[in-house]
Design a protein around this motif. Structure first.
Motif, PDB file in Angstrom:
ATOM      1  N   THR A 119      -5.608  24.487  20.170  1.00 31.01           N
ATOM      2  CA  THR A 119      -6.172  23.350  19.447  1.00 31.01           C
ATOM      3  C   THR A 119      -6.734  22.312  20.409  1.00 31.01           C
ATOM      4  OG1 THR A 119      -4.673  23.673  17.582  1.00 31.01           O
ATOM      5  CG2 THR A 119      -5.660  21.501  17.812  1.00 31.01           C
ATOM      6  N   VAL A 120      -5.979  21.988  21.465  1.00 29.81           N
ATOM      7  CA  VAL A 120      -6.442  21.004  22.440  1.00 29.81           C
ATOM      8  C   VAL A 120      -7.660  21.530  23.201  1.00 29.81           C
ATOM      9  CG1 VAL A 120      -5.837  19.786  24.572  1.00 29.81           C
ATOM     10  CG2 VAL A 120      -4.201  19.882  22.675  1.00 29.81           C
ATOM     11  N   ALA A 121      -7.637  22.806  23.583  1.00 33.56           N
ATOM     12  CA  ALA A 121      -8.765  23.392  24.312  1.00 33.56           C
ATOM     13  C   ALA A 121     -10.036  23.340  23.477  1.00 33.56           C
ATOM     14  CB  ALA A 121      -8.445  24.824  24.715  1.00 33.56           C
ATOM     15  N   ARG A 122      -9.903  23.632  22.188  1.00 31.69           N
ATOM     16  CA  ARG A 122     -11.084  23.618  21.320  1.00 31.69           C
ATOM     17  C   ARG A 122     -11.566  22.196  21.051  1.00 31.69           C
ATOM     18  NH1 ARG A 122     -10.697  28.830  17.376  1.00 31.69           N
ATOM     19  NH2 ARG A 122      -9.902  30.276  18.935  1.00 31.69           N
ATOM     20  N   ALA A 123     -10.645  21.245  21.056  1.00 30.40           N
ATOM     21  CA  ALA A 123     -11.048  19.843  20.927  1.00 30.40           C
ATOM     22  C   ALA A 123     -11.834  19.407  22.154  1.00 30.40           C
ATOM     23  CB  ALA A 123      -9.820  18.960  20.730  1.00 30.40           C
ATOM     24  N   MET A 124     -11.394  19.802  23.355  1.00 28.83           N
ATOM     25  CA  MET A 124     -12.135  19.473  24.565  1.00 28.83           C
ATOM     26  C   MET A 124     -13.507  20.130  24.559  1.00 28.83           C
ATOM     27  SD  MET A 124      -9.324  19.269  27.656  1.00 28.83           S
ATOM     28  CE  MET A 124      -8.707  20.957  27.517  1.00 28.83           C
ATOM     29  N   VAL A 177      -2.798  12.301  30.923  1.00 27.34           N
ATOM     30  CA  VAL A 177      -2.855  10.840  31.062  1.00 27.34           C
ATOM     31  C   VAL A 177      -4.301  10.371  31.047  1.00 27.34           C
ATOM     32  CG1 VAL A 177      -2.418   8.908  32.620  1.00 27.34           C
ATOM     33  CG2 VAL A 177      -0.679  10.667  32.307  1.00 27.34           C
ATOM     34  N   GLU A 178      -5.167  11.078  31.768  1.00 32.53           N
ATOM     35  CA  GLU A 178      -6.560  10.658  31.874  1.00 32.53           C
ATOM     36  C   GLU A 178      -7.265  10.720  30.519  1.00 32.53           C
ATOM     37  OE1 GLU A 178      -7.273   9.276  34.534  1.00 32.53           O
ATOM     38  OE2 GLU A 178      -5.701  10.061  35.833  1.00 32.53           O
ATOM     39  N   VAL A 179      -6.920  11.725  29.729  1.00 37.93           N
ATOM     40  CA  VAL A 179      -7.542  11.842  28.405  1.00 37.93           C
ATOM     41  C   VAL A 179      -7.147  10.664  27.533  1.00 37.93           C
ATOM     42  CG1 VAL A 179      -7.815  13.272  26.353  1.00 37.93           C
ATOM     43  CG2 VAL A 179      -7.516  14.354  28.589  1.00 37.93           C
ATOM     44  N   LEU A 180      -5.866  10.302  27.554  1.00 35.08           N
ATOM     45  CA  LEU A 180      -5.398   9.197  26.724  1.00 35.08           C
ATOM     46  C   LEU A 180      -5.879   7.847  27.242  1.00 35.08           C
ATOM     47  CD1 LEU A 180      -1.756  10.384  25.959  1.00 35.08           C
ATOM     48  CD2 LEU A 180      -3.710  10.344  24.395  1.00 35.08           C
ATOM     49  N   GLN A 183     -12.533  13.962  20.455  1.00 34.44           N
ATOM     50  CA  GLN A 183     -11.614  14.835  19.724  1.00 34.44           C
ATOM     51  C   GLN A 183     -10.355  15.131  20.530  1.00 34.44           C
ATOM     52  OE1 GLN A 183     -11.719  15.860  16.699  1.00 34.44           O
ATOM     53  NE2 GLN A 183     -13.828  15.936  15.982  1.00 34.44           N
ATOM     54  N   ALA A 184     -10.489  15.302  21.842  1.00 33.66           N
ATOM     55  CA  ALA A 184      -9.316  15.661  22.654  1.00 33.66           C
ATOM     56  C   ALA A 184      -8.269  14.557  22.625  1.00 33.66           C
ATOM     57  CB  ALA A 184      -9.740  15.958  24.089  1.00 33.66           C
ATOM     58  N   ALA A 185      -8.689  13.315  22.815  1.00 34.27           N
ATOM     59  CA  ALA A 185      -7.746  12.203  22.794  1.00 34.27           C
ATOM     60  C   ALA A 185      -7.109  12.065  21.418  1.00 34.27           C
ATOM     61  CB  ALA A 185      -8.452  10.905  23.186  1.00 34.27           C
ATOM     62  N   ALA A 186      -7.918  12.186  20.374  1.00 30.72           N
ATOM     63  CA  ALA A 186      -7.391  12.069  19.020  1.00 30.72           C
ATOM     64  C   ALA A 186      -6.397  13.184  18.714  1.00 30.72           C
ATOM     65  CB  ALA A 186      -8.539  12.091  18.008  1.00 30.72           C
ATOM     66  N   THR A 187      -6.683  14.384  19.192  1.00 31.56           N
ATOM     67  CA  THR A 187      -5.785  15.515  18.954  1.00 31.56           C
ATOM     68  C   THR A 187      -4.452  15.318  19.646  1.00 31.56           C
ATOM     69  OG1 THR A 187      -7.638  17.052  18.675  1.00 31.56           O
ATOM     70  CG2 THR A 187      -5.502  18.006  19.267  1.00 31.56           C
ATOM     71  N   LEU A 188      -4.474  14.847  20.885  1.00 33.22           N
ATOM     72  CA  LEU A 188      -3.221  14.598  21.598  1.00 33.22           C
ATOM     73  C   LEU A 188      -2.380  13.553  20.877  1.00 33.22           C
ATOM     74  CD1 LEU A 188      -4.393  14.607  25.329  1.00 33.22           C
ATOM     75  CD2 LEU A 188      -3.000  16.335  24.174  1.00 33.22           C
ATOM     76  N   GLU A 189      -3.003  12.522  20.362  1.00 32.57           N
ATOM     77  CA  GLU A 189      -2.241  11.512  19.623  1.00 32.57           C
ATOM     78  C   GLU A 189      -1.674  12.099  18.328  1.00 32.57           C
ATOM     79  OE1 GLU A 189      -4.385   7.847  19.134  1.00 32.57           O
ATOM     80  OE2 GLU A 189      -3.681   7.186  21.104  1.00 32.57           O
ATOM     81  N   GLU A 190      -2.447  12.950  17.676  1.00 27.26           N
ATOM     82  CA  GLU A 190      -1.943  13.593  16.461  1.00 27.26           C
ATOM     83  C   GLU A 190      -0.737  14.474  16.762  1.00 27.26           C
ATOM     84  OE1 GLU A 190      -5.266  15.676  14.902  1.00 27.26           O
ATOM     85  OE2 GLU A 190      -6.343  13.860  14.289  1.00 27.26           O
ATOM     86  N   SER A 222       5.892  11.623  21.660  1.00 28.96           N
ATOM     87  CA  SER A 222       6.623  10.800  20.682  1.00 28.96           C
ATOM     88  C   SER A 222       7.225   9.579  21.379  1.00 28.96           C
ATOM     89  CB  SER A 222       7.719  11.595  19.986  1.00 28.96           C
ATOM     90  OG  SER A 222       7.152  12.663  19.238  1.00 28.96           O
ATOM     91  N   GLY A 223       6.892   8.433  20.904  1.00 30.69           N
ATOM     92  CA  GLY A 223       7.454   7.196  21.421  1.00 30.69           C
ATOM     93  C   GLY A 223       6.619   6.519  22.476  1.00 30.69           C
ATOM     94  N   GLY A 224       5.554   7.182  22.971  1.00 27.69           N
ATOM     95  CA  GLY A 224       4.713   6.542  23.954  1.00 27.69           C
ATOM     96  C   GLY A 224       3.809   5.497  23.329  1.00 27.69           C
ATOM     97  N   VAL A 225       3.173   4.723  24.202  1.00 32.62           N
ATOM     98  CA  VAL A 225       2.250   3.685  23.750  1.00 32.62           C
ATOM     99  C   VAL A 225       0.948   4.337  23.291  1.00 32.62           C
ATOM    100  CG1 VAL A 225       0.923   1.644  24.439  1.00 32.62           C
ATOM    101  CG2 VAL A 225       3.243   2.003  25.328  1.00 32.62           C
ATOM    102  N   ARG A 226       0.538   4.045  22.057  1.00 33.14           N
ATOM    103  CA  ARG A 226      -0.715   4.586  21.558  1.00 33.14           C
ATOM    104  C   ARG A 226      -1.873   3.705  22.014  1.00 33.14           C
ATOM    105  NH1 ARG A 226      -0.061   8.576  17.751  1.00 33.14           N
ATOM    106  NH2 ARG A 226       1.991   9.489  18.047  1.00 33.14           N
ATOM    107  N   ARG A 227      -3.047   4.326  22.139  1.00 37.51           N
ATOM    108  CA  ARG A 227      -4.244   3.569  22.484  1.00 37.51           C
ATOM    109  C   ARG A 227      -4.609   2.633  21.354  1.00 37.51           C
ATOM    110  NH1 ARG A 227      -8.733   7.194  22.871  1.00 37.51           N
ATOM    111  NH2 ARG A 227      -7.691   8.258  21.187  1.00 37.51           N
TER     112      ARG A 227
END
Length: 219
Positions: free
Chosen positions: A27-32, A180-183, A189-196, A213-218
């Protein structure tokens, strides 16, 4: 100019297996891939995804309407790319890797507009993240420190060669720490997918890491 985006469809991003399941890695690869193709389309080009397998079963974000043609080629990366490089003067082929989640139209235009027979965007650690080939004798070799190999090959065939210094094109997403760099810098799509998937940023004494889970969201 032809633009090719190689994509490992079957077992993508194996070095992320410590933080993502096989389905999540896909899923992440396809988002990138979606982010890269979208950036290329914004430059006015019509990219072709060179996939190791069919994407007809795509379940990643955006792939149902991926704005690119898809060609299946299950040969190793070097062979598949070399089969599409110029064979005569006047042809130009660009190769952009599918895991450049931070790529922007501006960064890609710098790559495309550089005046040389071979233009390389190096990756961290000696890889080749993107390149433009205008010389009919140049061929790639993605094994080992491919950046150094490509500079050498260009010299051997008499091709002029320049490198592009670009943070966004040098940042390929391979290891857990790369998320980290993506976030931090991604807005696609990649950043949004990681947050999801529950990933967020952890800030500790000036250092930024990623946690699930529990990290700071953008914002």
């Amino acid at each position: 100019m032809q633009v090719v985006v190689p994509f490992a469809a079957e077992t993508p991003k194996t070095r992320l297996e410590s933080v993502l399941s096989p389905v999540e890695r896909s899923t992440v690869a396809r988002a990138m891939l979606t982010d890269v193709v979208s950036a290329l389309v914004e430059t006015g080009h019509e990219p072709t995804v060179l996939s190791t397998a069919s994407l007809a079963d795509a379940n990643g974000p955006g792939l149902s309407s991926l704005p690119a043609a898809v060609t299946v080629d299950d040969r190793p990366l070097t062979e598949a790319v070399n089969a599409r490089l110029p064979t005569s003067a006047g042809e130009t082929v660009a190769v952009v890797m599918a895991d450049l989640a931070l790529a922007t139209p501006t960064a890609l235009e710098r790559l495309f507009s550089a005046d040389a027979d071979v233009v390389i965007a190096p990756g961290r650690g000696g890889g080749t993240n993107a390149l433009v080939v205008r010389h009919p004798s140049f061929r790639v070799d993605y094994h080992g420190a491919s950046y150094l190999d490509h500079v050498r090959i260009a010299r051997e065939v008499g091709a002029s060669c320049v490198s592009i210094d670009s943070f966004r094109l040098s940042t390929d997403i391979d290891e857990p720490g790369d998320l980290v760099e993506v976030l931090l810098h991604g807005d696609g799509q990649a950043a949004a997918t990681l947050e999801e998937l529950g990933f967020g940023l952890e800030i500790d004494e000036g250092r930024v890491a990623v946690s699930r889970s529990g990290g700071v969201r953008r914002q």
